[in-house]
Design a protein around this motif. Sequence first.
Motif, mmCIF file in Angstrom:
data_model
loop_
_atom_site.group_PDB
_atom_site.id
_atom_site.type_symbol
_atom_site.label_atom_id
_atom_site.label_comp_id
_atom_site.label_asym_id
_atom_site.label_seq_id
_atom_site.Cartn_x
_atom_site.Cartn_y
_atom_site.Cartn_z
ATOM 1 N N LEU A 43 0.815 -1.214 0.000
ATOM 2 C CA LEU A 43 0.000 0.000 0.000
ATOM 3 C C LEU A 43 0.850 1.265 0.000
ATOM 4 O O LEU A 43 0.594 2.202 -0.766
ATOM 5 C CB LEU A 43 -0.921 0.009 1.224
ATOM 6 N N ILE A 44 1.863 1.309 0.858
ATOM 7 C CA ILE A 44 2.618 2.563 1.023
ATOM 8 C C ILE A 44 4.036 2.495 0.474
ATOM 9 O O ILE A 44 4.745 3.501 0.465
ATOM 10 C CB ILE A 44 2.662 2.981 2.511
ATOM 11 N N GLY A 45 4.471 1.294 0.028
ATOM 12 C CA GLY A 45 5.812 1.167 -0.529
ATOM 13 C C GLY A 45 6.860 0.958 0.546
ATOM 14 O O GLY A 45 6.602 1.161 1.740
ATOM 15 N N PRO A 46 8.061 0.576 0.151
ATOM 16 C CA PRO A 46 9.120 0.280 1.126
ATOM 17 C C PRO A 46 9.578 1.482 1.941
ATOM 18 O O PRO A 46 10.153 1.333 3.017
ATOM 19 C CB PRO A 46 10.258 -0.274 0.257
ATOM 20 N N GLU A 47 9.334 2.704 1.430
ATOM 21 C CA GLU A 47 9.771 3.907 2.143
ATOM 22 C C GLU A 47 8.654 4.543 2.959
ATOM 23 O O GLU A 47 8.842 5.587 3.583
ATOM 24 C CB GLU A 47 10.300 4.953 1.143
ATOM 25 N N GLY A 48 7.492 3.921 2.941
ATOM 26 C CA GLY A 48 6.327 4.533 3.586
ATOM 27 C C GLY A 48 6.490 4.799 5.064
ATOM 28 O O GLY A 48 6.117 5.874 5.559
ATOM 29 N N GLU A 49 7.069 3.847 5.791
ATOM 30 C CA GLU A 49 7.222 4.047 7.230
ATOM 31 C C GLU A 49 8.242 5.137 7.526
ATOM 32 O O GLU A 49 8.038 5.959 8.427
ATOM 33 C CB GLU A 49 7.627 2.730 7.897
ATOM 34 N N GLU A 50 9.348 5.172 6.783
ATOM 35 C CA GLU A 50 10.351 6.212 6.988
ATOM 36 C C GLU A 50 9.788 7.598 6.674
ATOM 37 O O GLU A 50 10.189 8.587 7.286
ATOM 38 C CB GLU A 50 11.568 5.941 6.105
ATOM 39 N N GLU A 51 8.857 7.646 5.728
ATOM 40 C CA GLU A 51 8.234 8.927 5.360
ATOM 41 C C GLU A 51 7.032 9.260 6.248
ATOM 42 O O GLU A 51 6.251 10.151 5.918
ATOM 43 C CB GLU A 51 7.814 8.883 3.891
ATOM 44 N N MET A 52 6.874 8.503 7.329
ATOM 45 C CA MET A 52 5.828 8.757 8.324
ATOM 46 C C MET A 52 4.432 8.691 7.727
ATOM 47 O O MET A 52 3.533 9.431 8.114
ATOM 48 C CB MET A 52 6.058 10.114 9.004
ATOM 49 N N PHE A 78 3.760 15.010 5.952
ATOM 50 C CA PHE A 78 4.652 15.923 5.232
ATOM 51 C C PHE A 78 4.983 15.396 3.840
ATOM 52 O O PHE A 78 5.327 16.153 2.944
ATOM 53 C CB PHE A 78 5.942 16.134 6.033
ATOM 54 N N PHE A 79 4.911 14.072 3.670
ATOM 55 C CA PHE A 79 5.290 13.462 2.401
ATOM 56 C C PHE A 79 4.043 13.038 1.621
ATOM 57 O O PHE A 79 3.071 12.571 2.217
ATOM 58 C CB PHE A 79 6.181 12.244 2.640
ATOM 59 N N PRO A 80 4.069 13.187 0.312
ATOM 60 C CA PRO A 80 2.924 12.758 -0.488
ATOM 61 C C PRO A 80 2.863 11.240 -0.581
ATOM 62 O O PRO A 80 3.865 10.556 -0.399
ATOM 63 C CB PRO A 80 3.210 13.377 -1.862
ATOM 64 N N GLY A 81 1.681 10.742 -0.876
ATOM 65 C CA GLY A 81 1.528 9.303 -1.050
ATOM 66 C C GLY A 81 0.459 8.733 -0.140
ATOM 67 O O GLY A 81 -0.009 9.402 0.789
ATOM 68 N N PRO A 82 0.049 7.497 -0.381
ATOM 69 C CA PRO A 82 -0.994 6.861 0.438
ATOM 70 C C PRO A 82 -0.541 6.681 1.879
ATOM 71 O O PRO A 82 0.648 6.544 2.163
ATOM 72 C CB PRO A 82 -1.210 5.513 -0.253
ATOM 73 N N ARG A 83 -1.503 6.707 2.782
ATOM 74 C CA ARG A 83 -1.220 6.585 4.204
ATOM 75 C C ARG A 83 -2.001 5.402 4.791
ATOM 76 O O ARG A 83 -3.052 5.032 4.270
ATOM 77 C CB ARG A 83 -1.592 7.865 4.948
ATOM 78 N N VAL A 84 -1.482 4.859 5.870
ATOM 79 C CA VAL A 84 -2.123 3.717 6.539
ATOM 80 C C VAL A 84 -2.160 3.965 8.039
ATOM 81 O O VAL A 84 -1.152 4.378 8.634
ATOM 82 C CB VAL A 84 -1.370 2.398 6.250
ATOM 83 N N ALA A 85 -3.317 3.720 8.634
ATOM 84 C CA ALA A 85 -3.456 3.684 10.089
ATOM 85 C C ALA A 85 -3.615 2.222 10.474
ATOM 86 O O ALA A 85 -4.580 1.564 10.080
ATOM 87 C CB ALA A 85 -4.673 4.485 10.537
ATOM 88 N N PHE A 86 -2.653 1.717 11.214
ATOM 89 C CA PHE A 86 -2.599 0.285 11.524
ATOM 90 C C PHE A 86 -2.914 0.055 13.002
ATOM 91 O O PHE A 86 -2.205 0.533 13.887
ATOM 92 C CB PHE A 86 -1.210 -0.255 11.166
ATOM 93 N N VAL A 87 -3.987 -0.696 13.258
ATOM 94 C CA VAL A 87 -4.377 -1.064 14.620
ATOM 95 C C VAL A 87 -3.987 -2.515 14.843
ATOM 96 O O VAL A 87 -4.456 -3.411 14.148
ATOM 97 C CB VAL A 87 -5.887 -0.873 14.854
ATOM 98 N N GLU A 88 -3.143 -2.733 15.844
ATOM 99 C CA GLU A 88 -2.563 -4.053 16.072
ATOM 100 C C GLU A 88 -3.236 -4.764 17.234
ATOM 101 O O GLU A 88 -3.529 -4.166 18.262
ATOM 102 C CB GLU A 88 -1.064 -3.893 16.364
#
Length: 341
Positions: A43-52, A78-88
């Motif tokens: 969903l967010i790509g390999p850099e998604g977590e680093e890009e918050m 701050f970074f463009p792209g899809p976002r995910v809210a993950f409930v564990e």
Amino acid sequence: MKLSPRDASRYFSKPEANRTGALIFGADAMRVALKRQELIENLIGPEGEEEMRLTRIPASDLRKDPALLSDAIKAQGFFPGPRVAFVEEATEAVAKQILPALEDWQEGDAQVIITAGNLKPTSSLRKFFEKHPNAYAAGIYDDPPSRDEIQAELARAGLTQIDPEAMNDLTGLSRTLDPGDFRQTLEKIALYKLSDPTPLTPADVEAMAPASTEAELDDLIHVVAEGRAGEIGPLLVKLGAQGTQPVGLCIGATRHFRNLFAACADPSGPAQGIQRLRPPVHFKSRDRMVRQAQAWGTPKLEQALELLIETDLALRSSQKAPQMALMERALIRLAMMGRKR
């Protein structure tokens, strides 16, 4: 919407960007975690977590602050792209905090990915996702990965040239390893074949496979099938100390002797019969089982299966008889039967 296992695998590998989210639930936490990891990365790509662009929320924190999920869904990064809210590790106890936030979801908000244990069909959380027109519910069960899933995993690592026999070996291996160990094995294989243009072979799989998978149980069954009665007692003591139950031993032995019978009854002979068995026989046992089938023959294998069925019925119905002693007696009788020529 409720996803079938096949549709769930397709969604995890190519998720749709405009969905509200997904609930991934199941009894095996490792299997659930692996699917969640795959989905979020796609969903967010390999850099998604680093890009918050990923917000992690332990379900227990929602009890203290119910607004955490709503804030994560609506927040702009701050970074463009899809976002995910993950409930564990969600449970039915936090459904009251989760469902209102999902009902307020709008296009452009972060997708909501929720993992949970083995939710009942009556669970309000599960029912919400199964009936939602723009969200998915995917149950993860204890089935081993399919051939297509294994190929897709290897393809993601850049390995597309696979010998058919090597794929049979991998499919068999997936049924003897837990999901985490099997995934690590696939990663080892991908690294091993990095920059190697030749197809993956059975020898490559054997080189990368773990040294032991349920080795004690396999050893015991092979000892029985090869007529080595004197080795049964020590192996049973070891398995009993590890918590192995007599009924489980009987099921494993019955499966093994059914495979030998099917191989022996194959019109093309035991060698071809072993190759045709589904699920595939583990490559390390294949030649050994061919020799066992040839040594036993169809009539004696029929007798062996009758003995195992009688033993299984006795184990399940007997309340007073020592069950491990019953199982040991049956295995010794089988071993002695296999030695008779």
